[in-house]
Scaffold this active site. Structure first.
Site, PDB file in Angstrom:
ATOM      1  N   LYS A 243       9.017  30.614 -15.472  1.00  9.52           N
ATOM      2  CA  LYS A 243       7.741  30.398 -14.786  1.00  9.52           C
ATOM      3  C   LYS A 243       6.705  29.782 -15.717  1.00  9.52           C
ATOM      4  O   LYS A 243       6.829  29.835 -16.933  1.00  9.52           O
ATOM      5  CB  LYS A 243       7.275  31.695 -14.123  1.00  9.52           C
ATOM      6  CG  LYS A 243       8.138  31.976 -12.884  1.00  9.52           C
ATOM      7  CD  LYS A 243       7.558  32.958 -11.932  1.00  9.52           C
ATOM      8  CE  LYS A 243       8.429  32.971 -10.664  1.00  9.52           C
ATOM      9  NZ  LYS A 243       8.190  34.116  -9.812  1.00  9.52           N
ATOM     10  N   ARG A 282      15.576  38.564 -12.060  1.00 16.07           N
ATOM     11  CA  ARG A 282      16.027  37.373 -11.311  1.00 16.07           C
ATOM     12  C   ARG A 282      15.873  36.176 -12.248  1.00 16.07           C
ATOM     13  O   ARG A 282      14.748  35.854 -12.644  1.00 16.07           O
ATOM     14  CB  ARG A 282      15.146  37.227 -10.070  1.00 16.07           C
ATOM     15  CG  ARG A 282      15.439  36.022  -9.206  1.00 16.07           C
ATOM     16  CD  ARG A 282      14.460  35.977  -8.023  1.00 16.07           C
ATOM     17  NE  ARG A 282      14.695  34.814  -7.204  1.00 16.07           N
ATOM     18  CZ  ARG A 282      14.209  33.607  -7.463  1.00 16.07           C
ATOM     19  NH1 ARG A 282      13.458  33.402  -8.521  1.00 16.07           N
ATOM     20  NH2 ARG A 282      14.467  32.591  -6.654  1.00 16.07           N
TER      21      ARG A 282
HETATM   22  N1  PMM Z   1       9.950  33.455  -7.346  1.00 16.23           N
HETATM   23  C1  PMM Z   1      10.444  32.301  -6.848  1.00 16.23           C
HETATM   24  C2  PMM Z   1      11.378  32.327  -5.800  1.00 16.23           C
HETATM   25  N2  PMM Z   1      11.833  33.495  -5.300  1.00 16.23           N
HETATM   26  N3  PMM Z   1      11.825  35.861  -5.335  1.00 16.23           N
HETATM   27  C3  PMM Z   1      11.333  36.987  -5.816  1.00 16.23           C
HETATM   28  N4  PMM Z   1      11.789  38.176  -5.352  1.00 16.23           N
HETATM   29  N5  PMM Z   1      10.387  37.021  -6.790  1.00 16.23           N
HETATM   30  C4  PMM Z   1       9.866  35.878  -7.317  1.00 16.23           C
HETATM   31  O1  PMM Z   1       8.969  35.960  -8.179  1.00 16.23           O
HETATM   32  C5  PMM Z   1      10.377  34.635  -6.837  1.00 16.23           C
HETATM   33  C6  PMM Z   1      11.366  34.662  -5.820  1.00 16.23           C
HETATM   34  C7  PMM Z   1       9.942  31.020  -7.466  1.00 16.23           C
HETATM   35  O2  PMM Z   1      10.786  29.971  -7.534  1.00 16.23           O
HETATM   36  P1  PMM Z   1      12.227  29.860  -8.344  1.00 16.23           P
HETATM   37  O3  PMM Z   1      13.273  30.157  -7.314  1.00 16.23           O
HETATM   38  O4  PMM Z   1      12.330  28.465  -8.796  1.00 16.23           O
HETATM   39  O5  PMM Z   1      12.204  30.871  -9.436  1.00 16.23           O
END
Ligand code: PMM
Length: 306
Positions: A243, A282
């Site tokens: 991020k 994640r």
């Molecule tokens: N951030 C992104 C996408 N999905 N899901 C959860 N649970 N928490 C997050 O902070 C989150 C997410 C941002 O985009 P990315 O898929 O490129 O990391």
């Protein structure tokens, strides 16, 4: 490995799709390991996600990438068909389902446990039908409150992410006096709506939503105060991978680190989150985070002997 004609994890991102010879039994949420932090691999089947957009734009390349993560040891593969980066354009649920359903079906057939990253109830339902086991809704129920009914009726685990506004408005809503306290209170409010809809407390996983209506300093403050999230009494997921606040931290000569230069910092956050007892992280790059979890678990298990 025995069910694959070609070993995944060995070729470049564009290597041919490994051929599945025989399906494996579906993985179950209840069979996930306990006693250590889990690693969820990110698989964005999108042309425009902030760090891996366009890399897995076809079903075949996405399935191959998902299988590589699965065989590298990812506990969960999080499949998304809509970019959630600030300013991203909306994707119709139909297009989103066209992107994710074949990928989910193939990964589930290979034995992976899959979560669906969506804010659309119809996409979550289609993903569950395709074999996904977890609903990951970054809108925190704000886009489609009826998602609560699907969570209740399906009994699927639900990742409740803190966010204010949507992809277009969230950057202007990062105003807090006490970011951790307010995030916990706002998550508790949505959690209560889920419970009122018939969702079981065990189904709920909370996520502080790093980068979603938070500036850099607020993201760091949330990580410093992860224990406050524990006070909600649910599993905690930390999603910091690549991020922007990591890019800012790693600025050299006035230039922020590019997303793919943020994986070591991501693994450092995994180690800290694991040491603090997070249920899962994640991440885009699964291997270093699996190692970081091992290190954190080993330090936590060490006892003073004198
Ligand atoms: N951030 C992104 C996408 N999905 N899901 C959860 N649970 N928490 C997050 O902070 C989150 C997410 C941002 O985009 P990315 O898929 O490129 O990391």
């Amino acid at each position: 490995m025995d069910s694959l004609a070609a070993a995944p994890g060995t070729g470049p991102a564009t290597s041919p799709l490994p051929i599945l010879r025989k399906p494996r039994p579906a993985a179950k949420f209840a069979d996930l390991p306990t006693g250590r932090t889990l690693v969820m691999g990110i698989l964005n089947v999108t042309p425009d996600s902030f760090s891996d957009g366009g890399q897995h734009a076809t079903a075949d390349t996405a399935i191959a990438a998902g299988l590589r993560m699965f065989y590298a040891g990812a506990d969960i593969i999080d499949v998304g068909g809509e970019s959630t980066r600030p300013g991203a354009e909306d994707v119709s649920p139909e297009e989103e389902q066209r992107r994710v359903v074949p990928v989910i079906e193939a990964l589930v057939k290979a034995g992976a446990l899959v979560s669906i990253d969506t804010t659309h109830t119809s996409t979550a339902a289609a993903a569950l039908k395709a074999g996904a086991a977890i609903i990951n809704d970054v809108s925190g129920l704000t886009m489609e409150p009826e998602m609560a009914d699907l969570v209740a009726s399906s009994k699927a685990p639900y990742i409740l992410t803190h966010r204010r506004g949507d992809a277009r408005t969230m950057n202007s809503l990062a105003e807090y006096k006490d970011v951790a306290g307010e995030v916990v209170a706002e998550l508790a409010g949505v959690r209560d709506k889920l419970l009122a809809a018939g969702v079981g407390p065990d189904q709920i996983i909370v996520d502080p939503g790093l980068g979603f209506a938070k500036n850099d300093a607020q993201n760091w403050e949330l990580l410093q105060n992860l224990d406050q999230l524990d006070s909600l009494g649910h599993r905690v997921l930390v999603a910091a991978s690549r991020k922007r606040f990591l890019g800012s931290l790693l600025t050299v000569a006035g230039k922020a680190a590019a997303p793919e230069e943020r994986d070591a910092a991501t693994a450092a956050i995994t180690a800290i989150s694991a040491f603090r007892g997070a249920w899962a992280v994640r991440v885009h790059d699964v291997g270093p985070s699996l190692d970081a979890v091992k290190v954190a678990s080993r330090v936590a298990a060490a006892r003073t002997t004198h």
